[in-house]
Design an enzyme around this catalytic site. Structure first.
Site, short mmCIF file in Angstrom:
data_model
loop_
_atom_site.label_atom_id
_atom_site.label_comp_id
_atom_site.label_asym_id
_atom_site.label_seq_id
_atom_site.Cartn_x
_atom_site.Cartn_y
_atom_site.Cartn_z
N ASP A 399 0.84 -1.20 0.00
CA ASP A 399 0.00 0.00 0.00
C ASP A 399 0.88 1.25 0.00
O ASP A 399 2.05 1.23 0.42
CB ASP A 399 -0.90 -0.01 1.23
CG ASP A 399 -2.21 0.73 1.02
OD1 ASP A 399 -2.27 1.57 0.10
OD2 ASP A 399 -3.16 0.46 1.77
N GLU A 402 3.39 5.44 -3.27
CA GLU A 402 3.69 6.70 -3.96
C GLU A 402 5.03 7.30 -3.51
O GLU A 402 5.74 7.80 -4.38
CB GLU A 402 2.58 7.72 -3.74
CG GLU A 402 1.21 7.31 -4.18
CD GLU A 402 0.51 6.46 -3.13
OE1 GLU A 402 0.85 6.57 -1.94
OE2 GLU A 402 -0.35 5.68 -3.50
N ASP A 472 -7.74 4.83 -3.57
CA ASP A 472 -8.90 5.02 -2.70
C ASP A 472 -9.93 5.93 -3.38
O ASP A 472 -10.13 7.09 -3.00
CB ASP A 472 -8.47 5.62 -1.37
CG ASP A 472 -7.49 4.73 -0.62
OD1 ASP A 472 -7.46 3.52 -0.91
OD2 ASP A 472 -6.75 5.23 0.24
#
Length: 803
Positions: A399, A402, A472
């Protein structure tokens, strides 16, 4: 001062190019040097290096005269390759040409243009667009760099990663290429003219197309460095050249093709295992369960410790064993950031391998590791291996790759990496962090294929065994519609595997009653139908549960529609797995924007509502509410199924189409109105297709020896290659696999099963195929058990079936 060359232009077929080889010689001829792989041209202020990495792949490197001119790529895996190059210098232009691609460099300005082997314009830089703006970065001199490319009138451009703007064709658009949750920055421009440009820069980059050209403008760069990918006029050729340059995509385990259940979050191992047990008791197929965060504990000081410190998970090894005993697989959430009381935090901090910026969760201050440092990647894997992989865990949910950062960004970028500032390399973080896990797991064992689910990516990441998801996203109909071009753009940029959270991650703002609201149920059903035709079918989100039994009982509309498409997903497994092999072996693309297959149909140039799923299936998801009325978000919706609604579907020209559900044939080049009851997604099969289908099953491999159905859709000649192997491990890389070429001759009405090629351990010597000729009366939809079929006993030798 920024470099700004001037050049006289000549228009050829609507594309401005440099003056040809027969033009008058400039007043001062500049220097050039040829080598076995290309040519270097030096102007008064600029050095231009042109190198062939393959006949169809050309690197262009530009830097101010006298500068070092070095750039070590994180993305490119191969080097320049000597080949059959031809050199020519005339009229102030140096030309170097391979058998397929000509490159011309103006000796006075450094302007570069590209042509086909026949001399037809392919691509060209925009004259006067090159910029080197001096700046300092962490005290070191560097530049802000810009280069633009000319586009022909009507030329469409695709790619650039995944963005939530709803665009497929980026002509006339601006895009900030910067890694963020829901946005994936991949600086690969894919032209509808059959070429691509990979801009090899890792800093924040502004892409903008205007009458001044399609420009890449990067915040930091010591040079301009890009690659021209000559697809020889085809979209698949562009993707193939990109993968040849940056790495091929390995095979995922077959079980990843099944249905996956997740939510934010399962709070105990009993709950996690209980979900799998419930699916088994309901006889609803399931292959994967995802364990989200806080298995380490609920104190953020222990954030992402990689250890099962939560007392609700007393026996994590037993949990994994139980999931496996239920014939399912499990992946687990891991992050690039760590709480201050974790062991891995202390080990990384000791060697100054942690960045110092604000990330989520904001308090207490967790810190992200420097994935650009090989030692940090070693430490990261050592903890994952010892605490998680050793339990038998099947894959990773990486997760926030980035990594997720909280404003302001400007001070974050001053962090230092072994490659310079974070500002210089920030977009490549997901590439290097997934690379560390992929390479370390491959070094640990080859018995289990690497599977990484992650929400960010960069060019080249397909080689790291990564499945991307769109982040998300909100639970809204317009967001669902935008997932389609987001996925297709990523595929056109060369990254083949994508999925999204079924139902959207954030429903609470729109659906405060959650799964109890029929309006959310309708959105979830339509999103799940779309997900059945993506690379991974995975239910996930926060606030409200997502398991099928939360939507009602068997016999209720939402439950039945969801179950129907889970079963369809399993029936499609032979088709899906064979297409995955096409991705690995032939640089294929699974979710295909319509211009890839129908470049001569102008109506699909910017069509973002439909796509091809492999070579056979045309998919048109329903992206608007049709059956639920809701006065406002605080009141649950009411359903009205009395009247069946329709969905317009465009059938591309150049093919005939067969309705998957009814067998009705339609001509291409027209828009049809398809009825869309709640349990039907418009799905068409290209005439001439041979579609292999597997049996209904509860999990992948449950009925490995069951007959396979071969559906033939007449109306054109066609073929399909069925691929099979051991379903996991990397033996296929050493030739342990088998293929069967299936050929349909429409005039002779004959399906030929060619002689099987190859073998693998455990391959059945004999198998049964049920051959079904699809028409409006037989062999359609999922009700194929009663369809007339020719049963064929296949022993590996060629068989011809007359239908």
């Amino acid at each position: 001062m920024p470099y700004s060359p001037k050049i006289t232009l000549l228009s050829v077929n609507g594309l401005a190019v440099a003056l040809g080889l027969g033009a008058a010689l400039p007043a001062r001829a500049q220097q050039y040097q040829q080598s076995a792989t290309g040519v270097t041209v030096t102007t008064d202020s600029l050095t231009v290096s042109v190198q062939f990495y393959a006949p169809d792949i050309v690197r262009v490197l530009k830097y101010p005269k006298g500068a070092p001119g070095q750039h070590q790529s994180l993305v490119v895996e191969q080097g320049p390759t000597p080949g059959k190059l031809r050199y020519q210098a005339r009229g102030g232009v140096v030309q170097v040409a391979s058998p397929t691609t000509q490159v011309r460099v103006n000796q006075q300005t450094g302007y570069v243009s590209f042509f086909t082997a026949q001399g037809q314009p392919l691509a060209a830089e925009q004259p006067g667009s090159l910029r080197f703006r001096p700046k300092t970065d962490l005290g070191a001199p560097t530049y802000r760099v810009r280069q633009a490319f000319q586009l022909a009138p009507g030329e469409a451009i695709y790619g650039l990663g995944q963005h939530q703007d709803g665009h497929l064709n980026y002509r006339g658009q601006q895009v900030m290429l910067k890694q963020r949750n829901t946005d994936i920055a991949v600086p690969v421009l894919h032209s509808g003219r059959g070429y691509g440009v990979f801009w090899d820069n890792y800093s924040t980059t502004q892409f903008a197309d205007s009458d001044k050209g399609a420009a890449f403008d990067s915040e930091v760069g010591d040079c301009v460095d890009y690659y021209l990918l000559n697809g020889q006029g085809t979209a698949d050729g562009v993707v193939a050249r990109y993968r040849q340059l940056t790495g091929q995509a390995p095979m995922f385990p077959r079980w990843t093709l099944g249905f996956w259940q997740s939510k934010e979050r399962y709070r105990s191992q009993d709950e996690t295992v209980g979900v799998v047990e419930k699916y088994r008791s309901l006889k609803v197929p399931l292959d994967g369960i995802v364990q989200d965060w806080q298995y380490w504990g609920e104190n953020n000081d222990l954030w992402n410790s990689t250890e099962f410190g939560n007392p609700r998970f007393p026996d994590p090894a037993g949990m994994v064993r139980r999931v496996h005993a239920l014939h399912a697989h499990q992946i687990i959430s891991v992050w690039p950031s760590f709480g201050q009381k974790t062991k891995i935090f202390r080990d990384l901090q000791r060697d100054s391998l942690l960045f110092d910026f604000i990330t989520w969760p904001r308090t207490p201050h967790v810190r992200v590791y420097d994935a650009f440092n090989p030692k940090a990647r070693d430490i990261y894997w050592s903890y994952l291996n010892k605490n998680i992989f050793s339990l038998g865990m099947d894959g990773w949910w990486m997760d926030a790759t980035e990594p997720d950062q909280i404003q302001p960004f400007d001070t974050d970028d001053d962090n230092r990496t072994p490659l310079g500032s974070l500002r210089r390399v920030r977009n490549a973080f997901p590439l290097v962090t997934t690379q560390g896990v992929y390479q370390h797991q491959r070094a640990t064992t080859t018995d289990k294929r690497v599977f990484i689910l992650t929400r960010s990516a960069f060019a080249g990441q397909q080689r790291n065994g990564t499945m991307l998801w769109s982040g998300d996203v909100d639970s809204r109909w317009d967001v669902l519609a935008k997932q389609i071009p987001a996925a297709l753009s990523l595929g056109m940029a060369g990254l083949p595997y994508w999925n999204s959270d079924i139902g959207g991650f954030f429903p609470s703002g729109q659906y405060p009653k959650g799964v109890q609201d029929p309006a959310f149920q309708e959105l979830f059903v339509r999103w799940q139908q779309f997900a059945a035709f993506t690379a991974m079918m995975r239910a996930h989100g926060e606030f409200t549960p997502r398991e099928i039994y939360q939507f009602g009982q068997p016999g209720t509309w939402a439950y039945d529609a969801l179950e129907k498409f889970i079963h369809l997903r399993y029936r499609l497994q032979p088709y899906l797995y064979s297409n995955n092999w096409n991705v690995t072996s032939r640089a294929g693309t699974l979710m295909r924007a319509l211009p890839m297959d129908f470049p001569r149909d102008p109506k699909v140039t910017d069509m973002s509502s439909e796509y091809m799923f492999g070579p056979a299936l045309l998919v048109r998801p329903v992206t608007e509410s049709q059956y639920v009325t809701r006065p406002n978000k605080n009141v649950p919706g009411t359903t009205d199924f009395a009247q069946v609604k329709n969905q317009p579907v465009y059938l591309p020209a150049g093919a005939q189409w067969v309705d998957f559900w009814t067998g009705e044939r339609q001509a291409g080049g027209q828009t049809v109105q398809r009825a869309t009851p709640i349990d039907v997604l418009p799905l068409y099969v290209r005439a001439g297709s041979v579609l292999p289908l597997g049996p209904r099953q509860q999990y992948t491999g449950e009925k490995a020896d069951a007959p396979l159905e071969l559906r033939v859709y007449p109306g054109a000649d066609g073929e399909f290659t069925l691929y099979e192997d051991e379903n996991d491990n990397y033996n296929y890389e050493h030739g342990a696999y088998a293929t069967i070429r299936l050929r349909w001759n429409d005039r002779a009405r004959t399906l030929t099963l060619d002689k099987r090629t190859g073998t693998y351990p455990g391959m059945p010597a004999r198998r049964t195929f049920r051959v079904v000729l699809v028409d409006a009366q037989h062999g359609t939809g999922l009700g194929d058990e009663t369809a007339p079929a020719r049963e064929v006993a296949y022993t590996g030798q060629q068989v011809a079936v007359k239908l």
